[in-house]
Design a protein around this motif. Structure first.
Motif, short mmCIF file in Angstrom:
data_model
loop_
_atom_site.label_atom_id
_atom_site.label_comp_id
_atom_site.label_asym_id
_atom_site.label_seq_id
_atom_site.Cartn_x
_atom_site.Cartn_y
_atom_site.Cartn_z
N VAL A 153 0.65 -0.91 0.42
CA VAL A 153 0.33 -0.18 -0.13
C VAL A 153 1.10 1.29 0.17
CG1 VAL A 153 -1.71 1.03 1.53
CG2 VAL A 153 -1.78 -1.16 0.93
N PHE A 154 1.35 1.29 1.20
CA PHE A 154 3.15 2.14 1.13
C PHE A 154 3.25 2.84 -0.85
CE2 PHE A 154 7.08 4.37 1.62
CZ PHE A 154 6.35 5.64 2.02
N ALA A 155 4.17 1.15 -1.22
CA ALA A 155 4.20 1.47 -2.09
C ALA A 155 4.04 2.27 -3.46
CB ALA A 155 4.92 0.10 -2.71
N ILE A 156 2.41 1.89 -3.56
CA ILE A 156 1.44 2.21 -4.20
C ILE A 156 0.96 3.16 -4.21
CG2 ILE A 156 -0.35 0.96 -3.72
CD1 ILE A 156 0.06 1.42 -7.36
N LEU A 157 0.82 3.72 -2.91
CA LEU A 157 0.87 5.47 -2.70
C LEU A 157 1.72 6.29 -2.70
CD1 LEU A 157 -0.98 5.17 0.88
CD2 LEU A 157 -1.65 5.59 -0.79
N THR A 158 2.98 6.13 -2.58
CA THR A 158 4.52 7.05 -3.21
C THR A 158 4.23 6.92 -4.27
OG1 THR A 158 5.33 5.64 -1.17
CG2 THR A 158 6.70 7.07 -2.90
N ALA A 159 3.84 5.89 -5.47
CA ALA A 159 3.99 5.56 -6.72
C ALA A 159 2.97 6.61 -7.55
CB ALA A 159 3.23 4.32 -7.38
#
Length: 293
Positions: A153-159
């Motif tokens: 989730v953190f990765a996709i939010l940053t993306a």
């Protein structure tokens, strides 16, 4: 002109909707950053050799290359790379759900920068789409609380955030910028090299023996339809429409992803999902509708 615009809209709405499934299949046997890296190297060199044969290659000065590098890092290395990485930890459905935050990020940043004014039409369009997304993935929202998914989730939010910032920079343009295809080609090649090197840094020994045929086919599909067709169409749309309106196409991507889930994975489509899809398409229509003069 309108035909070209509608074709670009279709390419972004449809083909990018298929990429979530393509990524999910690709990372079954191929490391995520390597998948994203090779995908962009293939697509970047396809466009590069097209420009070469058409004799449309341009010389690049340091200022132009710096702009290419910044956009490559934001929109491909971080946005595309982290989206691919996130699907190792979260479902493609949850990834597509979170990606629909892009219009909010773009609109919010544009309002802060004074690039756009909040209108009733824009507000209605975005919230109709978001409500439709909520109806589709209502039962999946609890996944956000699952500790196993937090890294994804953190990765996709940053993306999504990086993609939104990159979209605004692209829309702003530059007085001495390269042509669209030359710019896109260089972005993909630069990003492809960075992503590939980063994967080898994480895992120095990579064996291709375990790569499945379907993962390789998915990677080639992502390169041609997700990057060459989709990204070129997106870059064109950014020059023709506001960045907020273009970002709302992410709602349609989710509808496409939903349809593919039904077609390929035998997922059930309920009346609630049909209503939700109607709301999403309605939101996109309201946001892009203009009265004829």
């Amino acid at each position: 002109m309108k035909t070209k615009l509608y074709l670009a809209l279709f390419c972004v709405a449809f083909f990018w909707g298929t990429t979530f499934l393509g990524i999910r299949i690709g990372i079954e046997t191929i490391p995520p950053f390597l998948l994203a890296g090779i995908r962009n190297l293939i697509s970047g060199f396809i466009i590069f050799f097209y420009l070469l044969f058409q004799r449309k290659l341009e010389s690049v000065n340091p200022r132009q290359f710096l702009r290419v590098f910044i956009l490559a890092v934001m929109m491909i290395v971080l946005a595309n790379g982290l989206t691919t990485y996130s699907e190792k930890y979260i479902t493609s459905g949850l990834a597509s759900l979170i990606s629909t935050l892009s219009p909010f990020f773009v609109l919010f940043l544009n309002l802060i920068l004074g690039n756009e004014k909040l209108s009733v039409k824009t507000t209605i369009g975005i919230f109709l789409g978001m409500f439709g997304i909520f109806l589709i993935y209502q039962n999946s929202l609890s996944d956000l609380l699952n500790p196993e998914y937090r890294q994804g989730v953190f990765a996709i939010l940053t993306a999504v955030l990086m993609w939104s910032i990159g979209t605004i920079i692209t829309k702003k343009g530059s007085t001495n910028s390269l042509t669209m295809l030359m710019n896109v080609s260089l972005q993909m090649i630069v990003a492809g090299i960075i992503l590939t090197l980063f994967q080898f840094y994480l895992t120095p020994t990579i064996s291709t023996e375990n790569w499945s045929l379907r993962s390789v086919v998915a990677m080639i599909y992502l390169a041609i339809f997700g990057s060459v067709v989709g990204y070129v169409a997106y870059s064109y749309l950014i020059t023709q429409m506001s960045s907020t309106k273009v970002s709302v196409l992410s709602y349609v991507n989710v509808v496409v992803a939903l349809f593919l889930g039904w077609l390929i994975l035998d997922e059930i489509i309920t009346s609630r999902i049909i209503i939700a899809a109607s709301l999403i398409i309605g939101g996109v229509f309201i946001l892009n509708y203009k009265k004829a003069k």
